[in-house]
Design a protein around this motif. Structure first.
Motif, PDB file in Angstrom:
ATOM      1  N   CYS A  82       1.296 -17.794 -14.674  1.00  0.00           N
ATOM      2  CA  CYS A  82       0.268 -17.900 -15.720  1.00  0.00           C
ATOM      3  C   CYS A  82       0.380 -16.721 -16.672  1.00  0.00           C
ATOM      4  N   GLN A  83       1.288 -16.814 -17.608  1.00  0.00           N
ATOM      5  CA  GLN A  83       1.535 -15.693 -18.502  1.00  0.00           C
ATOM      6  C   GLN A  83       0.377 -15.443 -19.460  1.00  0.00           C
ATOM      7  N   ALA A  84      -0.485 -16.425 -19.632  1.00  0.00           N
ATOM      8  CA  ALA A  84      -1.625 -16.249 -20.545  1.00  0.00           C
ATOM      9  C   ALA A  84      -2.812 -15.600 -19.849  1.00  0.00           C
ATOM     10  N   SER A  85      -2.754 -15.490 -18.532  1.00  0.00           N
ATOM     11  CA  SER A  85      -3.885 -14.923 -17.790  1.00  0.00           C
ATOM     12  C   SER A  85      -3.761 -13.413 -17.720  1.00  0.00           C
ATOM     13  N   THR A  86      -4.703 -12.792 -17.033  1.00  0.00           N
ATOM     14  CA  THR A  86      -4.649 -11.354 -16.870  1.00  0.00           C
ATOM     15  C   THR A  86      -3.454 -10.953 -16.020  1.00  0.00           C
ATOM     16  N   THR A  87      -3.011  -9.724 -16.159  1.00  0.00           N
ATOM     17  CA  THR A  87      -1.964  -9.251 -15.272  1.00  0.00           C
ATOM     18  C   THR A  87      -2.471  -9.291 -13.835  1.00  0.00           C
ATOM     19  N   PRO A  88      -1.606  -9.584 -12.886  1.00  0.00           N
ATOM     20  CA  PRO A  88      -2.072  -9.841 -11.524  1.00  0.00           C
ATOM     21  C   PRO A  88      -2.387  -8.601 -10.710  1.00  0.00           C
ATOM     22  N   HIS A  89      -2.167  -7.420 -11.250  1.00  0.00           N
ATOM     23  CA  HIS A  89      -2.320  -6.210 -10.440  1.00  0.00           C
ATOM     24  C   HIS A  89      -3.751  -6.031  -9.928  1.00  0.00           C
ATOM     25  N   ARG A  96      -6.874  -2.677  -1.732  1.00  0.00           N
ATOM     26  CA  ARG A  96      -6.158  -1.424  -1.971  1.00  0.00           C
ATOM     27  C   ARG A  96      -7.032  -0.500  -2.829  1.00  0.00           C
ATOM     28  N   VAL A  97      -8.028   0.067  -2.209  1.00  0.00           N
ATOM     29  CA  VAL A  97      -9.038   0.824  -2.952  1.00  0.00           C
ATOM     30  C   VAL A  97      -8.435   2.044  -3.638  1.00  0.00           C
ATOM     31  N   ASN A  98      -7.592   2.797  -2.941  1.00  0.00           N
ATOM     32  CA  ASN A  98      -7.028   4.015  -3.528  1.00  0.00           C
ATOM     33  C   ASN A  98      -6.141   3.704  -4.724  1.00  0.00           C
ATOM     34  N   ILE A  99      -5.353   2.639  -4.635  1.00  0.00           N
ATOM     35  CA  ILE A  99      -4.504   2.280  -5.776  1.00  0.00           C
ATOM     36  C   ILE A  99      -5.358   1.711  -6.903  1.00  0.00           C
ATOM     37  N   LEU A 100      -6.421   0.995  -6.558  1.00  0.00           N
ATOM     38  CA  LEU A 100      -7.327   0.501  -7.595  1.00  0.00           C
ATOM     39  C   LEU A 100      -7.945   1.665  -8.362  1.00  0.00           C
ATOM     40  N   LYS A 101      -8.265   2.745  -7.667  1.00  0.00           N
ATOM     41  CA  LYS A 101      -8.771   3.943  -8.356  1.00  0.00           C
ATOM     42  C   LYS A 101      -7.732   4.482  -9.335  1.00  0.00           C
ATOM     43  N   MET A 102      -6.451   4.458  -8.952  1.00  0.00           N
ATOM     44  CA  MET A 102      -5.387   4.913  -9.843  1.00  0.00           C
ATOM     45  C   MET A 102      -5.317   4.030 -11.086  1.00  0.00           C
ATOM     46  N   ASP A 142     -16.122 -12.837  -3.820  1.00  0.00           N
ATOM     47  CA  ASP A 142     -15.647 -13.892  -2.917  1.00  0.00           C
ATOM     48  C   ASP A 142     -15.172 -13.308  -1.586  1.00  0.00           C
ATOM     49  N   LEU A 143     -14.451 -12.178  -1.681  1.00  0.00           N
ATOM     50  CA  LEU A 143     -13.844 -11.571  -0.493  1.00  0.00           C
ATOM     51  C   LEU A 143     -14.720 -10.482   0.113  1.00  0.00           C
ATOM     52  N   VAL A 144     -15.863 -10.229  -0.517  1.00  0.00           N
ATOM     53  CA  VAL A 144     -16.835  -9.227  -0.052  1.00  0.00           C
ATOM     54  C   VAL A 144     -16.156  -7.862   0.100  1.00  0.00           C
ATOM     55  N   ARG A 145     -15.740  -7.320  -1.036  1.00  0.00           N
ATOM     56  CA  ARG A 145     -15.072  -6.021  -1.090  1.00  0.00           C
ATOM     57  C   ARG A 145     -15.974  -5.023  -1.830  1.00  0.00           C
ATOM     58  N   PRO A 146     -16.909  -4.371  -1.143  1.00  0.00           N
ATOM     59  CA  PRO A 146     -17.880  -3.525  -1.856  1.00  0.00           C
ATOM     60  C   PRO A 146     -17.256  -2.359  -2.611  1.00  0.00           C
ATOM     61  N   GLU A 147     -16.226  -1.723  -2.046  1.00  0.00           N
ATOM     62  CA  GLU A 147     -15.635  -0.578  -2.737  1.00  0.00           C
ATOM     63  C   GLU A 147     -14.911  -1.018  -4.002  1.00  0.00           C
ATOM     64  N   CYS A 148     -14.212  -2.142  -3.936  1.00  0.00           N
ATOM     65  CA  CYS A 148     -13.568  -2.679  -5.135  1.00  0.00           C
ATOM     66  C   CYS A 148     -14.616  -3.087  -6.160  1.00  0.00           C
ATOM     67  N   LEU A 149     -15.701  -3.671  -5.679  1.00  0.00           N
ATOM     68  CA  LEU A 149     -16.763  -4.150  -6.566  1.00  0.00           C
ATOM     69  C   LEU A 149     -17.370  -3.013  -7.376  1.00  0.00           C
ATOM     70  N   ASP A 163       0.822  -1.215   0.000  1.00  0.00           N
ATOM     71  CA  ASP A 163       0.000   0.000   0.000  1.00  0.00           C
ATOM     72  C   ASP A 163       0.857   1.266   0.000  1.00  0.00           C
ATOM     73  N   HIS A 164       1.925   1.237  -0.789  1.00  0.00           N
ATOM     74  CA  HIS A 164       2.765   2.430  -0.943  1.00  0.00           C
ATOM     75  C   HIS A 164       2.139   3.282  -2.046  1.00  0.00           C
ATOM     76  N   GLN A 165       1.214   4.141  -1.669  1.00  0.00           N
ATOM     77  CA  GLN A 165       0.406   4.856  -2.645  1.00  0.00           C
ATOM     78  C   GLN A 165       1.216   5.884  -3.432  1.00  0.00           C
ATOM     79  N   GLN A 166       2.182   6.518  -2.784  1.00  0.00           N
ATOM     80  CA  GLN A 166       3.005   7.491  -3.515  1.00  0.00           C
ATOM     81  C   GLN A 166       3.818   6.808  -4.605  1.00  0.00           C
TER      82      GLN A 166
END
Length: 285
Positions: A98-105, A114-120, A157-164, A71-74
């Protein structure tokens, strides 16, 4: 002649030295050191050992993974501003098998909430074409760590409403299926029936999904219909009626579906209280 000097240089990129420098970088990000220190380390001092026997400097994408975990937002903001979509590229195999899958970020942002970084990230992918953005948001994750689920599945699965709500509002498909054919709604209903822990948050997630699902297509519909009394108690009469197909959503809900899909996600908080999705009235919410 000082042969020790040459030995130390030859050993600089050995597996042992790479392990030490890699751990030092991990610690530096974990300790939230200034961005300029981390970039000096990344570009000049730190290496990690690849499976093919090569010592490699950390890419912006790999550094961004560390910024997410700790969570190093800067640092996350710097990497996205400086390198843009390069910071979201697939890291090497030593970071993701899994190089064929989506990037893991996306998956890590949801897993660690990490809601703030997800917004970025959502801001950065606005530079993608519509097709690229949909592909990025909806591709399956690693089959080993995430069971091939999309980021939206993980948020349920993880019940993350802000991410959702961030994922839904930026184009993640609520009808996407994981490798077993389950939709995000199936994942959330499974969480609801497994435990009554934090039921209010689960119902908030359910309300968000309903707002972005004009039609309800999911595998567990038959289970709802066959166990009506149980599900009425779990999700309330109105939500049960809508999800089971017994009645269509109310005109208010249909209007909210249109509204939620037509305004930027980051403006939902500016709506009047009675129109906010958190006030979307599921029974017992």
């Amino acid at each position: 002649m000082d042969l020790g000097m040459y030995e130390s240089r030859a050993d600089y990129k050995s597996p042992k030295q790479c392990q030490k420098s890699s751990f030092a970088f991990y610690q530096a990000v974990r300790d939230l050191l200034p961005v300029w220190v981390l970039e000096d380390m990344r570009t000049m001092e730190v290496f990690h050992w690849e499976d093919d026997g090569q010592a490699c400097a950390y890419s912006p994408s790999e550094a961004f993974l560390y910024a997410l975990v700790h969570d190093h937002q800067q640092y996350a903001r710097y990497l996205l501003n400086r390198f843009s979509t390069r910071a979201l590229e697939m890291p090497s195999r030593s970071f993701c098998c899994c190089q064929a899958s989506t990037t893991p970020h996306l998956a890590i942002a949801v897993r660690y909430n990490r809601v703030n970084i997800l917004k970025m990230i959502m801001t950065t992918i606005k530079d993608f074409t519509d097709c690229e953005r949909r592909n990025y948001l909806n591709r399956h994750g690693c089959v080993h760590t995430d069971s091939g689920k999309t980021a939206l599945h993980l948020a349920c699965d993880l019940v993350r409403p802000e991410c959702l709500i961030l994922l839904l509002g930026h184009g993640a498909c609520p009808y996407a299926t994981d490798l077993t054919g389950n939709t995000p709604l199936d994942c959330l209903l499974s969480q609801i029936c497994q435990s009554d822990f934090d039921m209010r948050t689960k119902r908030i997630c359910l309300g968000y999904l309903i707002l972005f699902m004009p039609t309800f297509r999911f595998q567990m519909k038959r289970q709802l219909q066959d166990n009506a009394d149980v599900w009425r108690a779990l999700i309330g009469e109105q939500a049960f009626q809508w999800l089971s197909g017994s009645s269509p959503p109310s005109l208010f809900v249909q209007a909210m579906q249109k509204l939620s899909q037509s305004i930027p996600t980051d403006q939902l908080d500016s709506l009047p209280d009675f129109l906010k999705p958190l006030d979307f009235r599921l029974d017992q919410a």
